[in-house]
Scaffold this motif. Sequence first.
Motif, short mmCIF file in Angstrom:
data_model
loop_
_atom_site.label_atom_id
_atom_site.label_comp_id
_atom_site.label_asym_id
_atom_site.label_seq_id
_atom_site.Cartn_x
_atom_site.Cartn_y
_atom_site.Cartn_z
N MET A 1 20.31 25.49 48.18
CA MET A 1 21.73 25.70 48.48
C MET A 1 21.87 26.79 49.55
N GLN A 2 22.69 26.51 50.56
CA GLN A 2 22.97 27.48 51.61
C GLN A 2 24.07 28.43 51.14
N LEU A 3 23.72 29.69 50.90
CA LEU A 3 24.71 30.66 50.44
C LEU A 3 25.71 30.98 51.55
N VAL A 4 26.95 31.20 51.14
CA VAL A 4 28.05 31.47 52.06
C VAL A 4 28.65 32.84 51.77
N PHE A 5 28.82 33.63 52.82
CA PHE A 5 29.67 34.82 52.74
C PHE A 5 30.89 34.53 53.61
N ASP A 6 32.06 34.63 53.00
CA ASP A 6 33.29 34.12 53.60
C ASP A 6 34.20 35.26 54.06
N GLY A 7 34.89 35.06 55.17
CA GLY A 7 35.65 36.13 55.79
C GLY A 7 37.05 36.37 55.28
N HIS A 8 37.60 35.51 54.43
CA HIS A 8 38.96 35.78 53.97
C HIS A 8 39.33 34.92 52.76
N ASN A 9 39.87 35.59 51.73
CA ASN A 9 40.48 34.86 50.62
C ASN A 9 41.60 35.71 50.04
N ASP A 10 42.46 35.07 49.26
CA ASP A 10 43.61 35.72 48.63
C ASP A 10 43.51 35.68 47.11
N VAL A 11 42.30 35.76 46.57
CA VAL A 11 42.15 35.68 45.12
C VAL A 11 42.83 36.86 44.43
N LEU A 12 42.87 38.03 45.04
CA LEU A 12 43.53 39.17 44.40
C LEU A 12 45.02 38.93 44.23
N LEU A 13 45.63 38.25 45.19
CA LEU A 13 47.05 37.91 45.06
C LEU A 13 47.26 36.99 43.86
N ARG A 14 46.40 35.98 43.71
CA ARG A 14 46.54 35.06 42.58
C ARG A 14 46.35 35.78 41.26
N LEU A 15 45.31 36.62 41.18
CA LEU A 15 45.04 37.35 39.94
C LEU A 15 46.18 38.31 39.61
N TRP A 16 46.70 38.99 40.63
CA TRP A 16 47.82 39.91 40.42
C TRP A 16 49.06 39.16 39.93
N THR A 17 49.34 38.00 40.54
CA THR A 17 50.49 37.20 40.13
C THR A 17 50.36 36.75 38.68
N HIS A 18 49.18 36.30 38.31
CA HIS A 18 48.98 35.84 36.94
C HIS A 18 49.00 36.99 35.94
N GLU A 19 48.54 38.17 36.35
CA GLU A 19 48.62 39.33 35.46
C GLU A 19 50.07 39.68 35.16
N ARG A 20 50.93 39.56 36.16
CA ARG A 20 52.37 39.83 35.95
C ARG A 20 52.97 38.82 34.98
N GLU A 21 52.32 37.66 34.84
CA GLU A 21 52.79 36.63 33.91
C GLU A 21 52.08 36.72 32.56
N GLY A 22 51.29 37.78 32.38
CA GLY A 22 50.62 37.99 31.11
C GLY A 22 49.14 37.65 31.09
N GLY A 23 48.57 37.29 32.25
CA GLY A 23 47.16 36.91 32.30
C GLY A 23 46.22 38.10 32.35
N ASP A 24 44.94 37.82 32.17
CA ASP A 24 43.88 38.83 32.22
C ASP A 24 43.03 38.54 33.46
N PRO A 25 43.14 39.35 34.52
CA PRO A 25 42.41 39.06 35.75
C PRO A 25 40.90 39.00 35.57
N VAL A 26 40.36 39.89 34.76
CA VAL A 26 38.91 39.90 34.57
C VAL A 26 38.45 38.63 33.87
#
Length: 349
Positions: A1-26
Motif C-alpha cells: 500500500m502506498q502511504l499518503v500524507f495529505d495537505g488538507h482536511n476539515d475533520v476537526l470541524l466535523r468533530l467539533w460540530t458533532h461534539e456540540r450535538e453531544g458526540g465524543d470526538p475521541v
Amino acid sequence: MQLVFDGHNDVLLRLWTHEREGGDPVAEFSNGTDTGHIDGPRAKKGGLAGGLCAIYVPSGDLVFADPDKNGHYVTPLAAPLEPLPSLKIATEMAAIALRLDRAGAWRLCRTVKEIRQAMSDQVFAAVMHMEGCEAIGSDLAALEVFYAAGLRSLGPVWSRHNIFGHGVPFAFPMSPDTAPGLTDAGFALVRECNRLGIMIDLAHITEKGFWDVAKTTDQPLVASHSNAHALTPVARNLTDKQLEAIRESKGLVGINYATAMLRKDGRSDGDTPLSDMIRHIDYLVERVGIDCVALGSDFDGATIPDEIGDAAGNQNLIAALKRAGYAGEDLEKLASGNWLRILGSAWGE
C-alpha cells in the motif's frame, strides 16, 4: 500500500460540530463513524497516514449559489467574523486536536521527524493548521499560543475577508484576481510566521494576496488544496503565472479532490471520474515539476469523487495514478514525499 500524507482536511470541524450535538470526538475518530470522510479506521484502510488538519471557524451566513442555465455561479463572500467568538471556536478545535493526541487516537506532529515516526508506528500523523486567521488579533499574541499548542501551518484568509487580507469567492468561471491583497497586519503575520517557522498556505487568498505573500515570505510558495485554473476556471484555482512562481520557489500545489475544482463545467457532483483528477495532476506536473505536486484532498470539506468516497478509498486514486504511469519515486513524492520536503523547508529543518 502506498502511504499518503495529505495537505488538507476539515475533520476537526466535523468533530467539533458533532461534539456540540453531544458526540465524543475521541471515540468518533478512534472507533470510526459512518459520517464524513476521515476517522482512524478509514484512514488506515485507505493508507491515509496523516495530514494537515484545519482549524476552521465556519460562516453561518454562507449560501452556495445555484448555477445559471450556462452552469455559471457566483457565491457572495461570507461576512467577516467577530474575533472573540472566532477565538473561542478555534480554541475548542485545538483542544480536540490535543485530546486526540493525549488519547493516542492520532499523534500531533510538530516536526518532520515526528511525522515520519508516526507514519512508521502506523499512528495518524496530524499537523495543526489554521484556515483563516479570524481567531488571531493584529497583535499576534494568539499566534504564539496556538504555536505552543502545535500550530505549524496557516492560511491568512479563507474565502472571506479579515484583518489580514482578502479571500476569493466560490465562483465559476472567475479569475482569482477579485479583491485587494494583504493588509499591513497581513504583512506582519507573514513575517511572524517566517520567524516562528509556520508554513503559509495560499489556497484561499486573492491573486494580489498571493503576490504580496510571494514578495514578503522567505518560504517556498504553497497552495495546499488548489488545482489548475486553465483546466477548471473557478476563482479558487491557480493561474499559470501563479504556478510558475510556485515552481520557481520550489513550492507545492496540493491537488484538491473537490469536484467543482476538477470538472470542466465547475459542478459539484460526486459522479466525477478520476480521470479529471489525473488531468489536473498531469497539468500541474508539467507546469511545476514532479517535486512540487502533492495531494490536498479537502476531506470533510467538499464533495469528492464517488470513486474515492472517503479516506478508505484513497488507494483508488493511487491506482489511477499508477495506471496513468506514475510509479516508484515519482509516486512516492506525490503521495507523501513532497509534503514532507515542503514542511521541513517551511519549518527550518
